[in-house]
Design a protein around this motif. Structure first.
Motif, PDB file in Angstrom:
ATOM      1  N   LEU A 103      33.226  39.014  55.488  1.00  0.00           N
ATOM      2  CA  LEU A 103      32.371  38.287  56.416  1.00  0.00           C
ATOM      3  C   LEU A 103      33.272  37.338  57.182  1.00  0.00           C
ATOM      4  CD1 LEU A 103      29.646  39.364  56.023  1.00  0.00           C
ATOM      5  CD2 LEU A 103      30.402  38.810  53.720  1.00  0.00           C
ATOM      6  N   ILE A 104      33.121  37.330  58.499  1.00  0.00           N
ATOM      7  CA  ILE A 104      34.018  36.520  59.315  1.00  0.00           C
ATOM      8  C   ILE A 104      33.253  35.338  59.887  1.00  0.00           C
ATOM      9  CG2 ILE A 104      35.645  36.538  61.227  1.00  0.00           C
ATOM     10  CD1 ILE A 104      34.390  39.841  60.079  1.00  0.00           C
ATOM     11  N   TYR A 105      33.855  34.165  59.692  1.00  0.00           N
ATOM     12  CA  TYR A 105      33.275  32.936  60.210  1.00  0.00           C
ATOM     13  C   TYR A 105      34.260  32.287  61.149  1.00  0.00           C
ATOM     14  CZ  TYR A 105      30.012  33.443  56.359  1.00  0.00           C
ATOM     15  OH  TYR A 105      29.061  33.932  55.496  1.00  0.00           O
ATOM     16  N   ASN A 165      30.185  29.280  61.803  1.00  0.00           N
ATOM     17  CA  ASN A 165      29.391  30.306  62.465  1.00  0.00           C
ATOM     18  C   ASN A 165      29.793  31.692  62.039  1.00  0.00           C
ATOM     19  OD1 ASN A 165      27.871  28.604  64.463  1.00  0.00           O
ATOM     20  ND2 ASN A 165      29.967  28.021  64.966  1.00  0.00           N
ATOM     21  N   LEU A 166      28.783  32.484  61.621  1.00  0.00           N
ATOM     22  CA  LEU A 166      29.041  33.874  61.310  1.00  0.00           C
ATOM     23  C   LEU A 166      29.376  34.591  62.610  1.00  0.00           C
ATOM     24  CD1 LEU A 166      28.882  36.177  59.161  1.00  0.00           C
ATOM     25  CD2 LEU A 166      26.508  36.503  59.893  1.00  0.00           C
ATOM     26  N   VAL A 167      30.428  35.370  62.570  1.00  0.00           N
ATOM     27  CA  VAL A 167      30.895  36.043  63.772  1.00  0.00           C
ATOM     28  C   VAL A 167      30.696  37.556  63.640  1.00  0.00           C
ATOM     29  CG1 VAL A 167      33.122  36.744  64.716  1.00  0.00           C
ATOM     30  CG2 VAL A 167      32.514  34.354  64.661  1.00  0.00           C
ATOM     31  N   GLY A 168      30.753  38.043  62.395  1.00  0.00           N
ATOM     32  CA  GLY A 168      30.560  39.471  62.198  1.00  0.00           C
ATOM     33  C   GLY A 168      30.905  39.882  60.796  1.00  0.00           C
ATOM     34  N   GLY A 169      30.918  41.188  60.577  1.00  0.00           N
ATOM     35  CA  GLY A 169      31.257  41.740  59.267  1.00  0.00           C
ATOM     36  C   GLY A 169      32.223  42.890  59.452  1.00  0.00           C
ATOM     37  N   TRP A 178      23.935  46.296  57.838  1.00  0.00           N
ATOM     38  CA  TRP A 178      25.008  47.157  58.319  1.00  0.00           C
ATOM     39  C   TRP A 178      25.854  47.690  57.170  1.00  0.00           C
ATOM     40  CZ3 TRP A 178      30.319  46.949  58.029  1.00  0.00           C
ATOM     41  CH2 TRP A 178      31.012  47.849  58.847  1.00  0.00           C
ATOM     42  N   PHE A 179      25.998  46.876  56.109  1.00  0.00           N
ATOM     43  CA  PHE A 179      26.820  47.281  54.973  1.00  0.00           C
ATOM     44  C   PHE A 179      26.156  48.353  54.109  1.00  0.00           C
ATOM     45  CE2 PHE A 179      30.521  44.720  55.249  1.00  0.00           C
ATOM     46  CZ  PHE A 179      30.185  43.493  55.794  1.00  0.00           C
ATOM     47  N   ALA A 180      24.824  48.471  54.214  1.00  0.00           N
ATOM     48  CA  ALA A 180      24.105  49.425  53.357  1.00  0.00           C
ATOM     49  C   ALA A 180      24.603  50.829  53.644  1.00  0.00           C
ATOM     50  CB  ALA A 180      22.608  49.329  53.616  1.00  0.00           C
ATOM     51  N   GLY A 181      24.872  51.604  52.591  1.00  0.00           N
ATOM     52  CA  GLY A 181      25.365  52.951  52.812  1.00  0.00           C
ATOM     53  C   GLY A 181      26.874  52.992  52.996  1.00  0.00           C
ATOM     54  N   SER A 207      28.072  40.427  65.177  1.00  0.00           N
ATOM     55  CA  SER A 207      26.757  39.826  65.340  1.00  0.00           C
ATOM     56  C   SER A 207      26.731  38.496  64.646  1.00  0.00           C
ATOM     57  CB  SER A 207      25.683  40.735  64.743  1.00  0.00           C
ATOM     58  OG  SER A 207      24.443  40.068  64.763  1.00  0.00           O
ATOM     59  N   THR A 208      26.097  37.534  65.259  1.00  0.00           N
ATOM     60  CA  THR A 208      25.962  36.233  64.615  1.00  0.00           C
ATOM     61  C   THR A 208      24.673  36.203  63.798  1.00  0.00           C
ATOM     62  OG1 THR A 208      24.837  35.434  66.561  1.00  0.00           O
ATOM     63  CG2 THR A 208      27.207  35.054  66.444  1.00  0.00           C
ATOM     64  N   ASP A 209      23.952  37.342  63.789  1.00  0.00           N
ATOM     65  CA  ASP A 209      22.672  37.373  63.083  1.00  0.00           C
ATOM     66  C   ASP A 209      22.879  37.988  61.708  1.00  0.00           C
ATOM     67  OD1 ASP A 209      19.534  39.184  63.641  1.00  0.00           O
ATOM     68  OD2 ASP A 209      20.114  37.643  62.169  1.00  0.00           O
ATOM     69  N   MET A 210      22.677  37.196  60.668  1.00  0.00           N
ATOM     70  CA  MET A 210      22.953  37.729  59.329  1.00  0.00           C
ATOM     71  C   MET A 210      21.991  38.849  58.960  1.00  0.00           C
ATOM     72  SD  MET A 210      22.055  34.335  57.210  1.00  0.00           S
ATOM     73  CE  MET A 210      20.394  33.781  56.945  1.00  0.00           C
TER      74      MET A 210
END
Lengths: 251, 176
Positions: free
Chosen positions: A185-187, A168-172, A148-151, A139-142
């Protein structure tokens, strides 16, 4: 010539290793065969990509110096014996060496944690590219990536995005480094993939920029969080991304 | 008869130094590791030990074959899976799927990763032929294999790289 014969010869053809008769037969086949023609074009494109100088390495200066010394050392094996030296000079030299050795040991032990971790980080970066396992959450939406990382982690990583600067953020992704679960975090910046690994600070490593296996590694501490950034992108543009991240509150 | 008359520094400068970058590049790609420097140092030591037996025809191939063999010894010593003999490749050389894409812009880091993924025997012929620009004969000399094997390994290695890169391309056009 049929595809069955043509296929294995394509590699030799792009190396210019076919005789005139084979070349002529192959060209005739390629005129009529789109699949073999495409395969040949792919091989030509591959060869040209392989000419990229970034794939080759220059031997480090340190290695050159070591080898010269080694060769010179071997050369002296046949040299005449040196005249004897006063005993106290020998003792003084030994003390200096001892001092130097213990300083080097302390220095390099501290250095090696940085070096070992940098190597691990580069390995994680390469693996993420190889297995096409770049992101667990694409997701490009932070505001999608951060929760998503919670838990999944015992901390909440700083997630940023700088599209106006073309980082650009591409995902996690969840990753494992330094004996613990970390956030990746992938850019993407132009065609370059950048992995930014982050976790609560637990090292004695100082901020640094190093290069390993042709990748640049930038690490720093920010608001009690550890950041390790890896990419084949050049150091100055990586420093730009670091500066952008540093403007945000990591806690 | 010795070519260098026992002067090792001279021998080093003529037989090792001109090929050091190529040697280091080969060692980096074969060992995939920081140990490349150590491997090259070991190879240089061996080269200087055997330099008296060197007849001076093809210095590059001569030194690179020592480097190559030192890498393989190192890989075996590390009990690396790389040292296992090459298994039969399921992908026939020259196979092209109907969806094979023409590679427009090849991402260098994908290429790097694709080369690293190759089994070591495929990787070495690619490095020797494409990066060191050795002839088929010299690749055969350095790798210690017949020319026919050089040709078939090159074809298969290239096929694998193309397949890997076109597969990656079609994935990334679907949003990774």
């Amino acid at each position: 010539m049929e595809c069955k014969e043509c296929g294995p010869l394509l590699s030799r053809a792009v190396d210019g290793e076919l005789d005139a008769a084979q070349r002529a037969n192959m060209e005739a086949h390629l005129q009529a065969c789109a699949a073999c023609s495409r395969e040949r074009d792919n091989l030509v494109a591959l060869r040209s990509a392989l000419k990229n100088k970034a794939l080759s390495f220059a031997a480090p200066e340190e290695l050159k110096a070591r080898l010269r010394a080694q060769a010179a050392g071997q050369a002296q094996q046949g040299a005449p014996r040196r005249p004897s030296v006063p005993w106290w000079r020998g003792l003084a030299a030994a003390l200096v060496c001892l001092g130097l050795a213990s300083w080097s040991f302390a220095h390099f032990t501290a250095q090696s944690e940085q070096s070992v971790l940098a190597q691990e980080v580069v390995g994680a970066h390469i693996r993420s590219l190889m297995a096409s396992h770049l992101s667990d959450v694409i997701s490009t939406d932070m505001h999608t990536v951060k929760p998503w990382f919670a838990g999944k982690l015992d901390f909440s990583p700083l997630v940023t995005d700088f599209p106006e600067k073309e980082f650009n953020l591409v995902g996690g992704r969840l990753d494992y480094l330094h004996g613990r679960a970390v956030a990746a975090l992938i850019y993407k910046h132009r065609q370059h993939v950048i992995n930014v690994f982050t976790w609560p600070a637990d090292t004695n490593v100082s901020n640094a920029l190093t290069a390993k296996n042709g990748y640049n590694v930038v690490n720093w501490r920010q608001d009690t969080m550890e950041f390790w950034m890896v990419s084949d992108l050049n150091a100055s543009e990586l420093a730009e991304l670091k500066a952008l991240i540093q403007q945000k509150d990591a806690r | 008869m010795s070519t260098f008359g026992g002067n090792r520094t001279d021998a080093f400068e003529r037989v090792v130094l001109p090929h050091l970058d190529a040697a280091y590049t080969l060692a980096r790609w074969l060992t995939r590791n920081d140990d490349a420097s150590d491997v090259v140092q070991e190879a240089s030591l061996r080269a200087l030990k055997f330099v008296d037996g060197y007849r001076g025809e093809n210095g590059r191939a001569w030194f690179l074959s020592i480097v190559r063999n030192t890498c393989y010894t190192w890989l075996k010593a590390k009990n690396s899976a790389e040292a296992e003999p090459l298994l039969e490749d399921a992908l026939p050389a020259g196979a092209s799927s109907p969806e094979a894409l023409v590679m427009k812009e090849i991402d260098i880091q994908l290429l790097r990763a694709a080369i690293e993924e190759l089994p070591v025997e495929f990787r070495e012929v690619i490095i020797l032929r494409e990066l060191q620009e050795l002839s088929y004969e010299d690749v055969a000399r350095v790798a210690g294999i017949p020319i026919g094997t050089v040709m078939s390994r090159l074809a298969r290695a290239r096929g694998r790289l193309v397949e890997r890169l076109t597969r990656q391309n079609s994935r990334s056009s679907h949003g990774m």
